[in-house]
Design a protein around this motif. Structure first.
Motif, PDB file in Angstrom:
ATOM      1  N   SER A  61       0.739  -1.380  -0.013  1.00  0.00           N
ATOM      2  CA  SER A  61       0.061  -0.073  -0.306  1.00  0.00           C
ATOM      3  C   SER A  61       0.143   0.814  -0.012  1.00  0.00           C
ATOM      4  N   TYR A  62       1.769   1.288   0.697  1.00  0.00           N
ATOM      5  CA  TYR A  62       2.772   2.728   0.170  1.00  0.00           C
ATOM      6  C   TYR A  62       3.790   2.852  -0.765  1.00  0.00           C
ATOM      7  N   VAL A  63       3.652   1.646  -1.193  1.00  0.00           N
ATOM      8  CA  VAL A  63       4.148   1.457  -2.918  1.00  0.00           C
ATOM      9  C   VAL A  63       3.100   2.695  -3.802  1.00  0.00           C
ATOM     10  N   SER A  64       1.531   1.644  -3.873  1.00  0.00           N
ATOM     11  CA  SER A  64       0.642   2.454  -4.200  1.00  0.00           C
ATOM     12  C   SER A  64       1.060   4.198  -3.639  1.00  0.00           C
ATOM     13  N   ASP A  65       0.315   3.999  -2.908  1.00  0.00           N
ATOM     14  CA  ASP A  65       0.185   5.401  -2.247  1.00  0.00           C
ATOM     15  C   ASP A  65       1.522   6.803  -3.010  1.00  0.00           C
ATOM     16  N   LEU A  66       2.860   6.140  -2.814  1.00  0.00           N
ATOM     17  CA  LEU A  66       3.905   6.479  -3.153  1.00  0.00           C
ATOM     18  C   LEU A  66       3.089   6.865  -5.086  1.00  0.00           C
ATOM     19  N   GLU A  67       3.033   6.436  -5.858  1.00  0.00           N
ATOM     20  CA  GLU A  67       2.171   6.254  -6.815  1.00  0.00           C
ATOM     21  C   GLU A  67       2.065   6.844  -7.003  1.00  0.00           C
ATOM     22  N   HIS A  68       0.369   7.604  -6.849  1.00  0.00           N
ATOM     23  CA  HIS A  68      -0.218   8.404  -6.712  1.00  0.00           C
ATOM     24  C   HIS A  68      -0.136   9.690  -5.868  1.00  0.00           C
ATOM     25  N   GLY A  69       0.880  10.063  -5.755  1.00  0.00           N
ATOM     26  CA  GLY A  69       1.606  11.100  -4.769  1.00  0.00           C
ATOM     27  C   GLY A  69       0.754  11.492  -3.217  1.00  0.00           C
ATOM     28  N   ARG A  70       0.125  10.155  -2.736  1.00  0.00           N
ATOM     29  CA  ARG A  70      -0.818  10.106  -1.321  1.00  0.00           C
ATOM     30  C   ARG A  70       0.815  10.257   0.195  1.00  0.00           C
ATOM     31  N   ARG A  71       1.201   9.888  -0.326  1.00  0.00           N
ATOM     32  CA  ARG A  71       2.437  10.522   0.554  1.00  0.00           C
ATOM     33  C   ARG A  71       3.222  11.192   0.882  1.00  0.00           C
ATOM     34  N   CYS A  72       4.057  11.497   2.076  1.00  0.00           N
ATOM     35  CA  CYS A  72       5.209  12.336   2.017  1.00  0.00           C
ATOM     36  C   CYS A  72       5.983  12.201   1.253  1.00  0.00           C
ATOM     37  N   ALA A  73       7.367  12.974   0.777  1.00  0.00           N
ATOM     38  CA  ALA A  73       8.337  12.137   0.470  1.00  0.00           C
ATOM     39  C   ALA A  73       9.317  11.548   0.925  1.00  0.00           C
ATOM     40  N   PRO A  74       9.410  10.540   0.204  1.00  0.00           N
ATOM     41  CA  PRO A  74      10.151   9.097   1.264  1.00  0.00           C
ATOM     42  C   PRO A  74      12.342   9.791   1.407  1.00  0.00           C
ATOM     43  N   SER A  75      12.235   8.931   2.414  1.00  0.00           N
ATOM     44  CA  SER A  75      13.674   9.549   2.557  1.00  0.00           C
ATOM     45  C   SER A  75      14.946   8.332   2.069  1.00  0.00           C
ATOM     46  N   MET A  76      15.944   9.050   1.342  1.00  0.00           N
ATOM     47  CA  MET A  76      16.659   8.799   0.373  1.00  0.00           C
ATOM     48  C   MET A  76      17.097   7.269   0.274  1.00  0.00           C
ATOM     49  N   CYS A  77      16.982   6.631   1.644  1.00  0.00           N
ATOM     50  CA  CYS A  77      17.111   5.708   1.331  1.00  0.00           C
ATOM     51  C   CYS A  77      16.173   4.344   0.959  1.00  0.00           C
ATOM     52  N   VAL A  78      14.778   4.702   1.698  1.00  0.00           N
ATOM     53  CA  VAL A  78      13.912   4.128   0.508  1.00  0.00           C
ATOM     54  C   VAL A  78      14.109   4.712  -1.268  1.00  0.00           C
ATOM     55  N   VAL A  79      13.978   5.578  -1.442  1.00  0.00           N
ATOM     56  CA  VAL A  79      14.295   5.678  -2.624  1.00  0.00           C
ATOM     57  C   VAL A  79      15.723   4.625  -3.737  1.00  0.00           C
ATOM     58  N   GLN A  80      16.241   4.808  -2.876  1.00  0.00           N
ATOM     59  CA  GLN A  80      18.046   3.696  -2.915  1.00  0.00           C
ATOM     60  C   GLN A  80      17.067   2.656  -3.499  1.00  0.00           C
ATOM     61  N   ALA A  81      16.388   1.739  -2.596  1.00  0.00           N
ATOM     62  CA  ALA A  81      16.043   0.649  -2.500  1.00  0.00           C
ATOM     63  C   ALA A  81      14.574   0.136  -3.963  1.00  0.00           C
ATOM     64  N   LEU A  82      14.341   1.375  -4.098  1.00  0.00           N
ATOM     65  CA  LEU A  82      13.051   1.603  -5.476  1.00  0.00           C
ATOM     66  C   LEU A  82      13.726   1.886  -5.992  1.00  0.00           C
ATOM     67  N   ASP A  83      14.549   2.370  -5.852  1.00  0.00           N
ATOM     68  CA  ASP A  83      15.203   2.564  -7.554  1.00  0.00           C
ATOM     69  C   ASP A  83      16.292   0.972  -7.649  1.00  0.00           C
ATOM     70  N   LYS A  84      15.976   0.562  -7.292  1.00  0.00           N
ATOM     71  CA  LYS A  84      17.258  -1.334  -6.427  1.00  0.00           C
ATOM     72  C   LYS A  84      16.139  -1.615  -8.170  1.00  0.00           C
ATOM     73  N   ALA A  85      14.725  -1.582  -7.322  1.00  0.00           N
ATOM     74  CA  ALA A  85      13.834  -2.539  -7.158  1.00  0.00           C
ATOM     75  C   ALA A  85      13.335  -2.308  -8.544  1.00  0.00           C
ATOM     76  N   VAL A  86      13.159  -1.266  -9.142  1.00  0.00           N
ATOM     77  CA  VAL A  86      12.542  -1.364 -10.697  1.00  0.00           C
ATOM     78  C   VAL A  86      14.040  -1.077 -12.089  1.00  0.00           C
ATOM     79  N   GLY A  87      14.934  -1.731 -11.409  1.00  0.00           N
ATOM     80  CA  GLY A  87      15.997  -1.119 -12.279  1.00  0.00           C
ATOM     81  C   GLY A  87      16.306   0.005 -13.253  1.00  0.00           C
ATOM     82  N   ALA A  88      16.241   1.336 -12.338  1.00  0.00           N
ATOM     83  CA  ALA A  88      16.039   2.537 -12.065  1.00  0.00           C
ATOM     84  C   ALA A  88      17.544   3.201 -12.791  1.00  0.00           C
ATOM     85  N   ASN A  89      18.491   2.557 -12.069  1.00  0.00           N
ATOM     86  CA  ASN A  89      19.660   2.917 -12.834  1.00  0.00           C
ATOM     87  C   ASN A  89      20.729   3.984 -12.185  1.00  0.00           C
TER      88      ASN A  89
END
Length: 435
Positions: free
Chosen positions: A33-61
């Motif tokens: 639900s957290y990922v879904s809320d992020l995609e729809h702009g319903r959450r506050c900005a994630p911390s950089m450690c979460v951003v790094q984990a998401l970047d790796k998860a989606v292969g964003a390089n």
């Protein structure tokens, strides 16, 4: 930060990678639900450690990381705190950090899997109380042996959600094998059943289900006796001791562990790694039971004998699934010192443990939880929280959904000084722990 821009980018990259929200959450160790809320702009900005984990998860390089950095720079230039968005109060208790991001809806998805888990434990209960004649059918003993190995490995790796689903089917299969096989094959089937019931009892004890745990432990002992294997009999004595101890029968548990260790010492004279490991583990289990009963003299005696067995073994191995060795003995010294109220000694013992020498994550997590509790009792909240978050990194299922670790989370949150209170509150919220 423009959270809508970030959410749009995250969704685009996820779809390009062909991943579902659930898959991204699993890879990044975040709540679905957290990922879904992020995609729809319903959450506050994630911390950089979460951003790094998401970047790796989606292969964003690095694309998401660069986007966040650019948005933060732009916000700073405009005089806006990158973590405060449009200046309204950030709902920081909704923050999900990387360490604690495997929320309950990831471990046991709140919408679906919690009901499934409940059903699984009901199925397990049905197997444990089933005294009907075992069903006939073909038996594949090597496959059953592989399934028992997997179950034990999942338990020691703290992958409890992987473990519980397969236990009812495994136990039924082993029950059939013990009934239809004969000769050496039946002895082997009973040894496997003893192991399987042992891990079932261990799992149930972690869930504080003392009744079912006792049934499973008793079944383990019965199967071990039927296997005619002294090592298996000694190993199963460990779990019945644990069940007795959790039921408040501390003196009986201590006596049983000590007696089983003495029998093993008499029957096994070759000092094999398996024999030493089971023998030493029995002594440690007896020492824990003695600590529950406050029997300091017996504690010292049992711990010293276990330390001698560990020295003879010479390393921390996982023979007979015991994780026994010199550092495991130290882990038990930490737990016992903490239980007896000697916090300083607990921390001193913990500092002696080379955690990389411990062969299984379950043992590492238990040590770290004890150490976190010790630092909390000393009033060193920052160290307690850092260690607790390390447990979350290592084995989130050792915390999420378990009463004792979650009490530790609440205690840290409730007593944290002002400088640490927000971080403690955010971490507690990430685990679904309310104020």
């Amino acid at each position: 930060m423009d959270v809508e821009t970030f959410g749009t980018a995250l969704r685009r990259l996820r779809l390009s990678a062909g991943l579902s929200v659930r898959e991204v959450a699993r890879i990044a160790i975040c709540g679905k639900s957290y990922v879904s809320d992020l995609e729809h702009g319903r959450r506050c900005a994630p911390s950089m450690c979460v951003v790094q984990a998401l970047d790796k998860a989606v292969g964003a390089n690095g694309e998401l990381i660069s986007l966040v950095a650019n948005l933060a720079n732009a916000a700073q230039a405009a005089g806006v705190d990158a973590l405060e968005g449009d200046g309204t109060e950030v709902r920081r208790r909704e923050f999900v950090g990387l360490t604690g991001a495997a929320l309950i809806d990831t471990v046991l998805d709140a919408s679906d899997d919690s009901a499934r888990a409940s059903s699984t434990f009901e199925s397990l209960a049905g197997v444990l109380v089933d005294h009907s004649q075992a069903a006939d059918g073909p038996v594949d003993l090597p496959s059953l042996a592989g399934a028992v190995w997997t179950a034990k490995r999942n338990y020691q790796s703290c992958r409890y959600s992987h473990l519980v689903g397969g236990l009812p089917v495994l136990l039924r299969g082993l029950r059939t094998a013990c009934a239809v096989l004969d000769g050496e094959a039946r002895l082997r089937a009973n040894a496997l059943a003893a192991e399987a019931y042992h891990v079932a009892a261990s799992m149930l004890l972690k869930q504080d289900d003392k009744g079912l745990a006792w049934l499973a432990a008793d079944r383990s002992v019965q199967a071990a006796q039927a296997s005619q294997n002294p090592l298996m009999i000694g190993s199963s004595a460990r779990i019945i001791t644990h069940a007795l101890m959790n039921g408040g029968h501390h003196r009986t548990a201590t006596d049983m562990a000590r007696g089983a260790a003495l029998r093993m010492s008499a029957e096994l004279t070759d000092s094999s790694p398996d024999g030493l490991s089971v023998y030493g583990s029995l002594l440690l289990r007896g020492a824990i039971a003695a600590a529950h009963g406050g029997e300091r003299h017996r504690i010292a005696e049992l711990l010293d004998e276990a330390a001698e067995a560990g020295a003879r073994l010479g390393h921390d191995g996982n023979h007979m699934w015991t994780a026994f060795g010199p550092h495991n003995v130290l882990c038990h010294r930490v737990n016992i010192a903490l239980r007896l109220g000697d916090v300083g000694a607990a921390i001193a013992y913990a500092r002696q443990v080379e955690i990389d020498k411990l062969p299984v994550n379950e043992r590492k997590a238990t040590l770290l939880l004890d150490t976190s509790r010790a630092f909390l009792l000393q009033g060193r909240h920052e160290k307690a929280l850092r260690i607790l978050r390390t447990v979350g990194d290592l084995a989130i299922e050792e915390i999420a959904g378990r009463a004792a670790p979650l009490r530790l989370v609440r205690d840290i949150q409730a007593t944290a000084p002002p400088s640490l209170r927000r971080e403690a509150r955010e971490y507690a919220a990430s685990l679904g722990v309310g104020t």
